[in-house]
Enzyme design. Structure first.
Site, mmCIF file in Angstrom:
data_model
loop_
_atom_site.group_PDB
_atom_site.id
_atom_site.type_symbol
_atom_site.label_atom_id
_atom_site.label_comp_id
_atom_site.label_asym_id
_atom_site.label_seq_id
_atom_site.Cartn_x
_atom_site.Cartn_y
_atom_site.Cartn_z
ATOM 1 N N GLU A 279 87.940 99.661 94.640
ATOM 2 C CA GLU A 279 87.655 98.282 95.064
ATOM 3 C C GLU A 279 88.588 97.822 96.183
ATOM 4 O O GLU A 279 88.219 96.964 96.982
ATOM 5 C CB GLU A 279 87.786 97.315 93.874
ATOM 6 N N HIS A 300 86.796 124.114 83.620
ATOM 7 C CA HIS A 300 85.662 124.980 83.261
ATOM 8 C C HIS A 300 84.348 124.413 83.760
ATOM 9 O O HIS A 300 83.288 124.850 83.345
ATOM 10 C CB HIS A 300 85.638 125.178 81.740
ATOM 11 N N LYS A 414 74.396 91.957 92.081
ATOM 12 C CA LYS A 414 74.260 90.754 91.252
ATOM 13 C C LYS A 414 73.178 89.839 91.828
ATOM 14 O O LYS A 414 72.358 89.293 91.098
ATOM 15 C CB LYS A 414 75.584 89.980 91.189
HETATM 16 O O1 PA5 Z 1 88.331 93.494 90.171
HETATM 17 C C1 PA5 Z 1 87.507 92.625 89.964
HETATM 18 O O2 PA5 Z 1 87.606 91.522 90.466
HETATM 19 C C2 PA5 Z 1 86.313 92.864 89.035
HETATM 20 O O3 PA5 Z 1 86.279 94.141 88.512
HETATM 21 C C3 PA5 Z 1 86.411 91.882 87.886
HETATM 22 O O4 PA5 Z 1 87.582 92.116 87.175
HETATM 23 C C4 PA5 Z 1 85.207 91.978 86.972
HETATM 24 O O5 PA5 Z 1 84.017 91.791 87.688
HETATM 25 C C5 PA5 Z 1 85.287 90.942 85.868
HETATM 26 O O6 PA5 Z 1 85.399 89.665 86.413
HETATM 27 P P1 PA5 Z 1 85.726 88.414 85.525
HETATM 28 O O7 PA5 Z 1 87.070 88.592 84.914
HETATM 29 O O8 PA5 Z 1 85.677 87.252 86.472
HETATM 30 O O9 PA5 Z 1 84.638 88.322 84.469
#
Ligand code: PA5
Length: 425
Positions: A279, A300, A414
């Site tokens: 990310e 393996h 989303k």
């Molecule tokens: O790194 C990030 O921002 C995402 O992986 C969030 O942690 C994930 O989408 C969960 O988001 P939230 O804590 O707002 O539900």
């Protein structure tokens, strides 16, 4: 410094002159990060977070954990991404410390999973921690609906105030509104710490304290790492040396990094690492693809590709110096399998030789590799590793000239899904 970085198997791939030319670029990235004037600087609260966590807060959470364990047979931890992976990584790494079983929810959309989970919880005394920074993420919001409905049938409204704990934004979001309406216990997530950097905020500390883990050791480890990895110099700061090596290899068309470990307790740390690096770096058409391997099992299967497939890989081994209790290999009178040569040795001795053999073979097969080692499977080592990787990814993010602290790409699916579901946003 407890963590070590072995760069022996980068020789021939990164030369002394390359390290010298990388140093000023790393220095610039360090300055951007510490002067908080680089891209995404408003989300760099994790940088000095370990030292900002107060001992009285750790005491409060330790007490909360003791109290919850007396009223519960298990904990359900609801969350996804940064609100899930680090929790599970910590519980699996420190599995021998766990005092309360933990079930996960809110991390998938599988009907079968919820069907089985609800059956499992039926006759148990349950406490729930629901974690969502935005308070609006689909998977945990729906997971919480299901679990809340189950809890409401099982407990009175007053009892629910003790058994549902929310971790969310201090002011905004649907989950904060639910807290205000229902009077559940709540902890706030700081605004300046993004999901994947949040393991040392209440996101991680609340469920881990309830599960009985050594949260003080975890935070102390991160505090030590904050000091250890504060220097600008890549000769002294191994987090930066790791970051610089990754960046250099990426420029040499090594587009995939495999985080390889030889102990299943690290499988979910690798998942946490994949989220952190994927990310943070994967944007604007750039970024190293983070993959992981669980050896020796994957030797393996994936081993063939790593040894002889396309040479766009490099590898980082994550190794414990000492692995825990011994299991000695028995001698066998007949020795039909011919393994008496290792009779009387600890299993871990064989595992360590497998690591040495693998790192050598992959190096000779043209896969540059490094090894990060930590002393043992304890909370301090884990806290140090978390901070080490957070610092490293911030530096490679700046070297790649991206914002390492946003994740605009996760919205694309989303938008389409909400349209399909007819949900207005
Ligand atoms: O790194 C990030 O921002 C995402 O992986 C969030 O942690 C994930 O989408 C969960 O988001 P939230 O804590 O707002 O539900």
């Amino acid at each position: 410094m407890d963590l070590k970085l072995d760069c022996e198997h980068l020789k021939g791939f990164i030369k002394e002159k390359d390290w010298i030319s990388l140093a000023p670029r790393v220095q610039k990235a360090h300055e951007q990060l510490h002067q908080r004037n680089g891209k995404g600087h408003e989300f760099t609260g994790w940088l000095d977070l370990p030292e900002r966590i107060s001992d009285s807060f750790l005491d409060e959470l330790t007490k909360l954990g003791e109290e919850v364990r007396t009223q519960s047979d298990c904990l359900v931890s609801i969350g996804i991404g940064g609100s899930y992976i680090g929790i599970r990584a910590s519980l699996e790494f420190l599995v021998d410390q766990q005092k309360l079983p933990v079930y996960y929810a809110g991390h998938n959309l599988s009907s079968t999973y919820y069907h089985e989970l609800l059956k499992e919880l039926e006759n148990k005394r349950v406490t729930v921690v629901v974690i969502s920074k935005s308070g609006t993420t689909t998977e945990p919001a729906l997971g919480f609906r299901i679990i809340k409905n189950f809890m409401e049938k099982k407990y009175s409204r007053e009892e629910l105030k003790k058994r549902i704990i929310c971790v969310t934004d201090e002011k905004k979001g649907a989950l904060r509104q639910i807290v205000q309406k229902e009077g559940y216990r709540a902890y706030s997530i700081p605004d300046d710490v993004g999901g994947r950097f949040s393991i040392l905020t209440p996101v991680g500390l609340v469920p881990l304290a309830i599960a009985g883990l050594d949260i003080r050791g975890l935070v102390n480890g991160a505090r030590q790492a904050q000091r250890d990895f504060s220097k600008m110099d890549i000769d002294q700061n191994i987090s930066y040396r790791y970051a610089a090596a990754r960046f250099f290899l990426y420029q040499m068309y090594r587009k995939i990094e495999i985080l390889s470990s030889f102990d299943q307790r690290m499988n979910f740390v690798a998942e946490w690492w994949k989220q952190l690096f994927g990310e943070s770096e994967g944007k604007e058409g750039k970024g190293i693809y983070p993959a992981s391997a669980n050896f020796t099992a994957d030797l393996h299967s994936l081993g063939q590709y790593i040894q002889e497939g396309e040479r766009h890989l490099f590898e980082t081994f994550l190794m414990a110096e000492s692995s825990g209790p011994q299991v000695l290999i028995p001698a066998d009178k007949e020795n039909l399998d011919n393994f008496n040569a290792v009779a009387g040795k600890d299993f871990d001795f064989v595992n360590k030789q497998a690591y040495k053999a693998t790192s050598m073979a992959h190096f000779e097969g043209d896969v540059p590799n490094m090894t990060i080692s930590f002393p043992r499977f304890d909370a301090s080592s884990l806290g140090q590793l978390y901070y080490f990787f957070e610092k490293a990814v911030a530096i490679t993010g700046y070297l790649l000239d991206v914002n390492p602290f946003d994740q605009p790409g996760v919205e694309a699916y989303k938008i389409k899904m909400f349209k399909l579901l007819g949900i207005a946003r």
